[in-house]
Design a protein around this motif. Structure first.
Motif, PDB file in Angstrom:
ATOM      1  N   ASP A 598      -8.605  10.931   1.533  1.00  0.00           N
ATOM      2  CA  ASP A 598      -9.047   9.546   1.357  1.00  0.00           C
ATOM      3  C   ASP A 598      -7.931   8.665   0.804  1.00  0.00           C
ATOM      4  N   ALA A 599      -6.965   9.270   0.101  1.00  0.00           N
ATOM      5  CA  ALA A 599      -5.841   8.507  -0.453  1.00  0.00           C
ATOM      6  C   ALA A 599      -4.710   9.468  -0.771  1.00  0.00           C
ATOM      7  N   VAL A 600      -3.490   8.907  -0.856  1.00  0.00           N
ATOM      8  CA  VAL A 600      -2.297   9.667  -1.233  1.00  0.00           C
ATOM      9  C   VAL A 600      -1.720   9.043  -2.490  1.00  0.00           C
ATOM     10  N   LEU A 601      -1.424   9.870  -3.486  1.00  0.00           N
ATOM     11  CA  LEU A 601      -0.788   9.433  -4.730  1.00  0.00           C
ATOM     12  C   LEU A 601       0.604  10.044  -4.751  1.00  0.00           C
ATOM     13  N   SER A 602       1.640   9.200  -4.603  1.00  0.00           N
ATOM     14  CA  SER A 602       2.991   9.724  -4.403  1.00  0.00           C
ATOM     15  C   SER A 602       3.965   9.229  -5.470  1.00  0.00           C
ATOM     16  N   ASP A 603       4.787  10.156  -5.939  1.00  0.00           N
ATOM     17  CA  ASP A 603       5.905   9.801  -6.809  1.00  0.00           C
ATOM     18  C   ASP A 603       6.932   9.015  -5.995  1.00  0.00           C
ATOM     19  N   ILE A 604       7.737   8.192  -6.674  1.00  0.00           N
ATOM     20  CA  ILE A 604       8.775   7.420  -5.990  1.00  0.00           C
ATOM     21  C   ILE A 604      10.077   8.215  -5.928  1.00  0.00           C
ATOM     22  N   VAL A 630      -0.840   5.165  -2.970  1.00  0.00           N
ATOM     23  CA  VAL A 630      -0.601   4.600  -4.300  1.00  0.00           C
ATOM     24  C   VAL A 630       0.696   5.198  -4.841  1.00  0.00           C
ATOM     25  N   ALA A 631       1.572   4.338  -5.349  1.00  0.00           N
ATOM     26  CA  ALA A 631       2.877   4.787  -5.846  1.00  0.00           C
ATOM     27  C   ALA A 631       2.818   5.067  -7.345  1.00  0.00           C
ATOM     28  N   LEU A 632       3.458   6.165  -7.746  1.00  0.00           N
ATOM     29  CA  LEU A 632       3.640   6.515  -9.150  1.00  0.00           C
ATOM     30  C   LEU A 632       5.128   6.448  -9.469  1.00  0.00           C
ATOM     31  N   SER A 633       5.472   5.847 -10.599  1.00  0.00           N
ATOM     32  CA  SER A 633       6.894   5.758 -10.921  1.00  0.00           C
ATOM     33  C   SER A 633       7.088   5.604 -12.417  1.00  0.00           C
ATOM     34  N   GLY A 634       8.219   6.126 -12.899  1.00  0.00           N
ATOM     35  CA  GLY A 634       8.590   5.900 -14.286  1.00  0.00           C
ATOM     36  C   GLY A 634       9.164   4.519 -14.496  1.00  0.00           C
ATOM     37  N   LYS A 635       9.472   3.818 -13.398  1.00  0.00           N
ATOM     38  CA  LYS A 635      10.005   2.458 -13.476  1.00  0.00           C
ATOM     39  C   LYS A 635       8.914   1.483 -13.037  1.00  0.00           C
ATOM     40  N   SER A 636       8.582   0.548 -13.906  1.00  0.00           N
ATOM     41  CA  SER A 636       7.513  -0.395 -13.565  1.00  0.00           C
ATOM     42  C   SER A 636       7.868  -1.813 -13.976  1.00  0.00           C
ATOM     43  N   TYR A 652       0.864   0.073  -7.208  1.00  0.00           N
ATOM     44  CA  TYR A 652       2.104   0.585  -7.797  1.00  0.00           C
ATOM     45  C   TYR A 652       1.869   0.667  -9.305  1.00  0.00           C
ATOM     46  N   VAL A 653       1.786   1.903  -9.856  1.00  0.00           N
ATOM     47  CA  VAL A 653       1.437   2.056 -11.265  1.00  0.00           C
ATOM     48  C   VAL A 653       2.452   2.957 -11.958  1.00  0.00           C
ATOM     49  N   ALA A 654       2.520   2.797 -13.282  1.00  0.00           N
ATOM     50  CA  ALA A 654       3.445   3.591 -14.086  1.00  0.00           C
ATOM     51  C   ALA A 654       2.874   4.977 -14.335  1.00  0.00           C
ATOM     52  N   LYS A 655       3.753   5.961 -14.395  1.00  0.00           N
ATOM     53  CA  LYS A 655       3.323   7.320 -14.699  1.00  0.00           C
ATOM     54  C   LYS A 655       2.711   7.391 -16.090  1.00  0.00           C
TER      55      LYS A 655
END
Length: 675
Positions: A598-604, A630-636, A652-655
């Motif tokens: 239903d969705a993908v949650l991926s690290d950048i 949905v993007a996951l990243s330590g940079k936001s 686009y959300v922060a880890k």
């Protein structure tokens, strides 16, 4: 006519005082060089004159330092007005009491602590003290009190800021630390409260629910600690729930001339500020020796394990010592903000007063050093920054794992070993899914609705025995693995907790015994692997939500095994059916096999194909072309958010921001397929 009064003071510019201090510092260097020469000669005729010169130099140095001294009250003169204005803005009654304002310290140090003191007092007003109504309900006076005091202890100034407010909400601190990946749930469960409280000194850490002009921006206590450490000081925090918080700052009297311990490692000499040295320990066969935890050296000192940093290898001057091999030399036990640790050195010379010179601009990024100095023999040596060395080596209370361990490969998993049901076969469970370990008194276990339960931290916690169970006696205790999701908690009762290990789990699946996923080899023994979902549903059928409702299928693409170990249980507890992949290649292989989500949650940031490249590949063609990502990243930063949205990410959300991740997934799935 009476004579005009004689003036007892004159005005001197700060530039003149700074120049005098520089000259006094150079005189100290020359004195040290002459004393070094005199020590190398027997019956030198210059010994007596040099002794007198040394005393005069010390007196002159002390006199010049006095001209630079200012009362610490000069740094907090504006605080009464700040407190008064904040009290009116926040609707609180606040009384600020100050004592020891006549304690003097160097002008340069005074300027460095002005902003940290202001921020700490603002924090006490906003976070610490309650509203008059809340204080009345808690049985406290409606007027909150902040005490600010200063005193001199030896060559250091101790400043204490205390309040009689609510104290730190350690449960919220633990939750934020878990969300940001600063520690696992199991580590937080066994961590001392003072170590949990120190998370507030991490960069960007904030427990405020909303961003205001006063707080919530995540910029504050980490800057306070950085500013204090920059001048060779330390910050400590003590808190008691419902009673208040105390912050203790220890800073040197002056930055120009300090007492230092000179040590040697890998043929190079270094200076360690004497104020940070707790004790020196000599290593010898048959006495105190270095022990090893895997490849990490530790020192067992008075019943406690002290993490060690081998100075030479840490600075790249020599190869690291071979694990398990005996180590000789000395350990300098240092006090840092996050606890004590030791520095392994080859030899110790002496303590002497040194003149602190700033590091050259080209070396400012080397966090291990705070400056340099010239010794009596003319040698130039670096001055170590204990806090910087600790950060380089990733040591400190509650933080002994290395960067490599925090980003361990997916194949290695931290597991908790225990025995249960009277069986001698050990059982393994991933450490990241266990909130904490408890030892409940036997008398606290009750029966409700025919099932064991315990009153714990103000609420009932269902208890589920893993296999056959014999209730402990009133004087006995019951080991419990506690699982938690928000306010819900459930305990699995076991016989014995054995150990925590990091292993490569090769699971042999089996459904022969309910409640276990199969068997794996752990520490050379056949070990049952616990099926957490089975036992959680046994204790609470609604633990994972309505069992009749179909859980949304979610694909997590994340290269960090540490982060996967944290986020998969959190997403599962939120009602998602999660499949995790360590890289984009495995995710695309699932697409080729016909799997649907239903969705993908991926690290950048990932090795090989990063998050942006994975998104482009998914949007190019195939059955996943319309799945929201949905993007996951330590940079936001705002620029990162704009780039992520422009690339086509649904969110686009922060880890480690659990709430925002769940909100983003909910919005992405509710929005449906991407056109």
């Amino acid at each position: 006519m009476a004579a005009p009064p004689t003036a007892t003071s004159i005005r001197v510019s700060l530039g003149v005082l700074d120049e005098l201090m520089t000259l006094a510092s150079e005189l100290v260097l020359v004195r040290n060089q002459l004393l070094q020469i005199a020590r190398s000669e027997v019956a030198s005729p210059f010994t007596a004159p040099l002794g007198r010169l040394s005393r005069i130099t010390s007196d002159l140095q002390e006199g010049v330092m006095k001209t630079r001294m200012q009362p610490v009250s000069a740094a907090w003169g504006a605080l009464p007005r700040i407190v008064r204005d904040l009290g009116a803005e926040l609707g609180k009654r606040i009384d600020l009491a100050m004592s020891g304002g006549d304690t003097e310290l160097d002008r340069q140090v005074l300027e460095s602590i002005r902003d940290p003191l202001t921020h700490i007092v603002r924090n006490s007003c906003d976070h610490g003290l309650e509203t008059p109504e809340a204080r009345r309900l808690a049985g406290k006076p409606e007027t909150g009190r902040i005490n600010l005091s200063a005193r001199q202890e030896g060559g250091r100034i101790v400043i204490e800021i205390t309040d009689d407010g609510r104290g730190l909400d350690l449960a919220r601190v633990r939750a934020r630390a878990l969300e940001r990946g600063l520690a696992t749930e199991a580590e937080l469960a066994v961590m001392r409260e003072e170590d949990v409280a120190r998370f507030v000194f991490r960069a960007g850490f904030s427990t405020a629910e909303a961003i205001t002009a006063v707080s919530g921006r995540g910029v504050g206590m980490d800057v306070v600690r950085s500013n204090i450490e920059r001048i060779g000081g330390t910050v400590d925090l003590q808190t008691v729930a419902g009673q208040g918080t105390a912050i203790i700052i220890r800073i040197p009297l002056t930055l120009a001339i300090v007492s230092a311990l000179v040590v040697q490692s890998a043929g190079e000499r270094f200076a360690i500020p004497q104020a940070t040295v707790v004790e020196l320990v000599g290593l010898k066969a048959g006495g105190i020796m270095v022990e090893w935890l895997d490849a990490a050296p530790v020192l067992r000192l008075r019943g406690q394990l002290l993490p060690l940093v081998a100075l030479g290898p840490q600075l790249g001057l020599e190869p690291p010592p071979e694990a398990g091999k005996a180590v000789s030399g000395f350990v300098a036990v240092l006090q840092g903000d996050s606890g004590r640790f030791g520095i392994l050195v080859d030899s110790v010379f002496d303590t002497e007063e040194i003149v602190v010179k700033p590091v050259a601009p080209i070396l400012r990024d080397l966090t291990a050093f705070s400056g340099n100095t010239i010794l009596g023999d003319g040698s130039i040596i670096m001055i170590l920054d204990p806090a910087g060395v600790a950060r380089m080596a990733s040591v400190g209370a509650g933080s002994m794992e290395s960067t490599e361990e925090r980003t361990t490969d997916a194949a290695r998993t931290q597991v908790l070993l225990f025995r249960a049901g009277g069986s001698k076969t050990p059982v393994a469970v991933p450490l990241g899914v266990v909130a904490r370990l408890e030892s409940l008194p036997g008398a606290s276990i009750e029966t409700a609705g025919g099932r064991p339960t315990a009153q714990h931290r103000g609420q009932l916690m269902p208890l589920v025995p893993v296999g056959a169970w014999t209730p402990p006696g009133p004087d006995g205790s019951q080991p419990v693995l506690v699982f938690q999701d928000g306010n819900r908690q459930l305990g699995l009762m076991v016989d014995e907790i054995i150990d925590v290990l990091e292993e490569t789990l090769v699971l042999r699946p089996s459904d022969a015994v309910a409640g276990f996923l199969g068997v794996a080899i752990v520490a050379g023994r056949a070990t049952d692997v616990l099926d957490c979902a089975y036992w959680l549903r046994l204790g609470d059928p609604n633990w994972f939500g309505n069992p009749q409702a179909k859980a949304p299928r979610l694909l997590l693409v994340e290269d960090s095994g540490f982060f996967r170990q944290i986020v998969v249980p959190a997403l599962t507890a939120a009602g998602y059916d999660v499949t995790a992949c360590p890289d984009a290649a495995q995710a695309l292989a699932l697409r080729e096999d016909g799997a649907m989500f239903d969705a993908v949650l991926s690290d950048i940031e990932m090795p090989g194909m990063d998050g942006y490249e994975l998104l482009r590949e998914l949007r190019r063609a195939g059955p996943w072309k319309s799945i929201p990502v949905v993007a996951l990243s330590g940079k936001s930063t705002p620029a990162d958010l704009v780039r992520g949205r422009s690339a086509g990410f649904a969110e686009y959300v922060a880890k480690f921001d659990r709430d925002r991740v769940l909100e983003a997934l909910s919005r992405a799935i509710a929005g449906g397929a991407v056109a």
